[in-house]
Design a protein around this motif. Sequence first.
Motif, PDB file in Angstrom:
ATOM      1  N   THR A   1       0.838  -1.188   0.000  1.00  0.00           N
ATOM      2  CA  THR A   1       0.000   0.000   0.000  1.00  0.00           C
ATOM      3  C   THR A   1       0.880   1.248   0.000  1.00  0.00           C
ATOM      4  N   LEU A   2       0.273   2.399  -0.288  1.00  0.00           N
ATOM      5  CA  LEU A   2       1.020   3.654  -0.201  1.00  0.00           C
ATOM      6  C   LEU A   2       1.487   3.899   1.224  1.00  0.00           C
ATOM      7  N   GLY A   3       0.680   3.424   2.208  1.00  0.00           N
ATOM      8  CA  GLY A   3       1.095   3.563   3.606  1.00  0.00           C
ATOM      9  C   GLY A   3       2.350   2.763   3.904  1.00  0.00           C
ATOM     10  N   ALA A   4       2.462   1.560   3.319  1.00  0.00           N
ATOM     11  CA  ALA A   4       3.659   0.748   3.524  1.00  0.00           C
ATOM     12  C   ALA A   4       4.877   1.413   2.896  1.00  0.00           C
ATOM     13  N   VAL A   5       4.721   1.974   1.709  1.00  0.00           N
ATOM     14  CA  VAL A   5       5.838   2.680   1.055  1.00  0.00           C
ATOM     15  C   VAL A   5       6.274   3.867   1.901  1.00  0.00           C
ATOM     16  N   ARG A   6       5.301   4.620   2.429  1.00  0.00           N
ATOM     17  CA  ARG A   6       5.631   5.756   3.292  1.00  0.00           C
ATOM     18  C   ARG A   6       6.393   5.300   4.531  1.00  0.00           C
ATOM     19  N   ALA A   7       5.901   4.225   5.174  1.00  0.00           N
ATOM     20  CA  ALA A   7       6.535   3.756   6.402  1.00  0.00           C
ATOM     21  C   ALA A   7       7.969   3.302   6.146  1.00  0.00           C
ATOM     22  N   LEU A   8       8.201   2.583   5.051  1.00  0.00           N
ATOM     23  CA  LEU A   8       9.555   2.112   4.750  1.00  0.00           C
ATOM     24  C   LEU A   8      10.488   3.277   4.454  1.00  0.00           C
ATOM     25  N   ASN A   9       9.975   4.319   3.823  1.00  0.00           N
ATOM     26  CA  ASN A   9      10.816   5.483   3.540  1.00  0.00           C
ATOM     27  C   ASN A   9      11.021   6.376   4.759  1.00  0.00           C
ATOM     28  N   GLY A  10      10.333   6.070   5.853  1.00  0.00           N
ATOM     29  CA  GLY A  10      10.559   6.785   7.103  1.00  0.00           C
ATOM     30  C   GLY A  10      11.373   5.991   8.110  1.00  0.00           C
ATOM     31  N   ALA A  11      11.772   4.765   7.735  1.00  0.00           N
ATOM     32  CA  ALA A  11      12.499   3.898   8.666  1.00  0.00           C
ATOM     33  C   ALA A  11      14.003   4.107   8.546  1.00  0.00           C
ATOM     34  N   HIS A  12      14.677   4.128   9.686  1.00  0.00           N
ATOM     35  CA  HIS A  12      16.140   4.155   9.705  1.00  0.00           C
ATOM     36  C   HIS A  12      16.706   2.736   9.616  1.00  0.00           C
ATOM     37  N   VAL A  13      15.936   1.767  10.106  1.00  0.00           N
ATOM     38  CA  VAL A  13      16.371   0.377  10.151  1.00  0.00           C
ATOM     39  C   VAL A  13      15.231  -0.502   9.654  1.00  0.00           C
ATOM     40  N   VAL A  14      15.547  -1.474   8.816  1.00  0.00           N
ATOM     41  CA  VAL A  14      14.585  -2.514   8.441  1.00  0.00           C
ATOM     42  C   VAL A  14      15.074  -3.824   9.054  1.00  0.00           C
ATOM     43  N   PHE A  15      14.216  -4.441   9.854  1.00  0.00           N
ATOM     44  CA  PHE A  15      14.562  -5.689  10.528  1.00  0.00           C
ATOM     45  C   PHE A  15      14.085  -6.881   9.692  1.00  0.00           C
ATOM     46  N   LEU A  16      14.949  -7.868   9.529  1.00  0.00           N
ATOM     47  CA  LEU A  16      14.580  -9.124   8.901  1.00  0.00           C
ATOM     48  C   LEU A  16      14.777 -10.240   9.909  1.00  0.00           C
ATOM     49  N   VAL A  17      13.725 -11.011  10.153  1.00  0.00           N
ATOM     50  CA  VAL A  17      13.787 -12.140  11.068  1.00  0.00           C
ATOM     51  C   VAL A  17      13.528 -13.389  10.249  1.00  0.00           C
TER      52      VAL A  17
END
Length: 268
Positions: free
Chosen positions: A33-49
């Motif tokens: 979603t556009l909300g997901a794109v916005r959130a990822l572009n506001g993150a300093h860190v992306v966690f992968l588990v």
Amino acid sequence: MPPIPPSPSPTEAVPTRRIAVVGIGAGDPDHLTLGAVRALNGAHVVFLVDKGQGAADLRRARVELCARVIDPDHPWRLVEAELRGARDRDGGDHLGAIAAWRAERVEAYAQLVRQLAPGETGAFLVWGDPGLYDGTLAILDAVRTQDGAQFTTEVVPGISAPAALAARHGVALNRPGEAIQITTGRRLARDGWPAGVDNVVVLLDTSDALLGLDEDLRVWWGAYLGLPGERLVAGRLGDERERIRCERARGRDRYGWLFDTYLLRRRR
């Protein structure tokens, strides 16, 4: 030697860590979603588990997704945690397996959250939707309680596997006025068809629940939805049951793991 900065006074606000729990859909980058794109572009860190064995292609899909939607000029970093593996859903001590699974994840997530500096935002990527058959929100609540970590949480909904399944088959999940139940293969195999329900969506079927059901049910089945190896089968259950069984076996042999979802519907 540079001067040591003073400690903040009790009235000074300390920058709050933020966690974004982002639903990324069933695998297709177009599910974001556009909300997901916005959130990822506001993150300093992306966690992968990840779960180690069989997770390489899932990791690759998420990394490629981030590379596709995060602005090249946005500074971010990837932080990963590898877990021992999926819990045994069919073992004798089911509740004990769930407790061990949860404890391992609480510790892993706590370690990840500790890597956020004050004021930073970290994003956990969740397949499908965080509000449907996913433990991330409960695990983060446990991290707050058990680890004492302080952070705020934003939940970004995503396209769930049932929604993706219905879209790929071009069918509604229920007919007008009919009830629908979402359950697991384990419960369906144990309890049978639920009373008063005409439509059942099944997730996490490691119990071959299809084997004991009415052959006249209509089935819409899908595996690896949105991924390059996607497989779809639809028809009368009695006609398609063996084909589904073979497709599931081929998928496990090819990838070492299986994500499948199916809709079952009673005939009128």
